[in-house]
Design a protein around this motif. Sequence first.
Motif, short mmCIF file in Angstrom:
data_model
loop_
_atom_site.label_atom_id
_atom_site.label_comp_id
_atom_site.label_asym_id
_atom_site.label_seq_id
_atom_site.Cartn_x
_atom_site.Cartn_y
_atom_site.Cartn_z
N GLY A 1 -4.26 43.60 53.30
CA GLY A 1 -5.27 43.02 52.11
C GLY A 1 -4.34 43.11 50.89
O GLY A 1 -3.43 43.80 50.96
N GLY A 2 -4.89 42.42 49.74
CA GLY A 2 -4.28 42.50 48.43
C GLY A 2 -5.15 41.73 47.54
O GLY A 2 -5.88 40.84 47.57
N LEU A 3 -4.29 41.42 46.31
CA LEU A 3 -4.71 40.51 45.14
C LEU A 3 -3.70 39.31 45.36
O LEU A 3 -2.45 39.39 45.70
N VAL A 4 -4.11 38.12 45.57
CA VAL A 4 -3.37 36.70 45.53
C VAL A 4 -4.17 35.72 44.63
O VAL A 4 -5.46 35.81 44.33
N GLN A 5 -3.36 34.82 44.18
CA GLN A 5 -4.02 33.87 43.24
C GLN A 5 -4.70 32.67 44.20
O GLN A 5 -4.19 32.58 45.10
N ALA A 6 -5.58 31.99 43.74
CA ALA A 6 -6.21 30.94 44.47
C ALA A 6 -5.04 29.84 44.85
O ALA A 6 -4.18 29.64 44.15
N GLN B 1 -4.71 34.93 59.62
CA GLN B 1 -3.91 34.18 58.67
C GLN B 1 -4.85 33.35 58.00
O GLN B 1 -5.45 32.61 58.22
N MET B 2 -4.83 33.55 56.35
CA MET B 2 -5.51 33.09 55.45
C MET B 2 -4.83 32.22 54.55
O MET B 2 -3.93 32.78 53.70
N ASN B 3 -5.04 30.92 54.63
CA ASN B 3 -4.26 30.00 53.67
C ASN B 3 -5.28 29.36 52.78
O ASN B 3 -6.56 29.42 52.90
N SER B 4 -4.84 28.65 51.86
CA SER B 4 -5.54 28.14 50.70
C SER B 4 -6.71 29.04 50.31
O SER B 4 -8.02 28.49 50.34
N LEU B 5 -6.60 30.14 49.76
CA LEU B 5 -7.63 30.92 49.52
C LEU B 5 -8.39 30.67 48.51
O LEU B 5 -7.51 30.22 47.40
N LYS B 6 -9.60 30.96 48.37
CA LYS B 6 -10.23 30.53 47.25
C LYS B 6 -11.17 31.90 46.59
O LYS B 6 -11.25 32.99 47.21
N PRO B 7 -11.46 31.87 45.17
CA PRO B 7 -12.07 33.05 44.72
C PRO B 7 -13.22 33.49 45.64
O PRO B 7 -13.42 34.66 45.77
N GLU B 8 -13.85 32.72 46.20
CA GLU B 8 -15.10 32.95 46.99
C GLU B 8 -14.77 33.55 48.38
O GLU B 8 -15.70 34.14 49.17
N ASP B 9 -13.46 33.68 48.41
CA ASP B 9 -13.04 34.40 49.89
C ASP B 9 -12.88 36.25 49.49
O ASP B 9 -12.63 36.83 50.34
N GLN C 1 -9.31 45.40 51.39
CA GLN C 1 -9.86 44.36 50.33
C GLN C 1 -8.92 43.38 50.15
O GLN C 1 -7.86 43.23 49.82
N VAL C 2 -9.69 42.17 49.94
CA VAL C 2 -8.75 40.76 49.76
C VAL C 2 -9.49 40.41 48.39
O VAL C 2 -10.71 40.20 48.24
N THR C 3 -8.62 40.07 47.31
CA THR C 3 -9.07 39.72 46.01
C THR C 3 -8.35 38.41 45.79
O THR C 3 -7.16 38.33 45.54
N VAL C 4 -9.18 37.06 45.31
CA VAL C 4 -8.56 36.21 45.01
C VAL C 4 -8.88 35.70 43.67
O VAL C 4 -10.06 35.75 43.20
N SER C 5 -7.95 35.66 42.54
CA SER C 5 -7.98 35.13 41.55
C SER C 5 -7.99 33.89 41.22
O SER C 5 -7.13 33.09 41.93
N SER C 6 -8.89 33.33 40.05
CA SER C 6 -8.76 32.00 39.86
C SER C 6 -7.75 31.47 38.79
O SER C 6 -7.34 32.41 38.21
#
Length: 124
Positions: free
Chosen positions: A9-14, A82-90, A119-124
């Motif tokens: 897990g971690g912090l990633v941009q949308a 594997q999570m691609n095209s991540l969205k803030p709602e993920d 934790q997975v955090t997706v920033s917009s």
Amino acid sequence: QVQLVESGGGLVQAGGSLRLSCAASGRTFSSYAMGWFRQAPGKEREFVAAISWSGGNTYYADSVKGRFTISRDNAKNTVYLQMNSLKPEDTAVYYCAAAPKGRLSRHLYEYDYWGQGTQVTVSS
């Protein structure tokens, strides 16, 4: 008994990607169906994806279909998401879980063993 430990897990941009791993202990891992669930703050834990004991069958929530891929390596006692095209709602805590009956399911009650979550955090 099965112990599950998630990582990745971690912090990633949308629009970005992450790969979660779930390492399992126990000699019977290859006989279990495995699932990934997630829980956002203030919300109930929800189904994300599941995979059969052989890896031959998979099942996804509509919200992640086409973006997430579940897989497993029974030789390594590990399941992946594997999570691609991540969205803030993920954004959520992601949990892996094991279903000893081997049934591919979206229902929490089918899963007897749970990891501590990552934790997975997706920033917009």
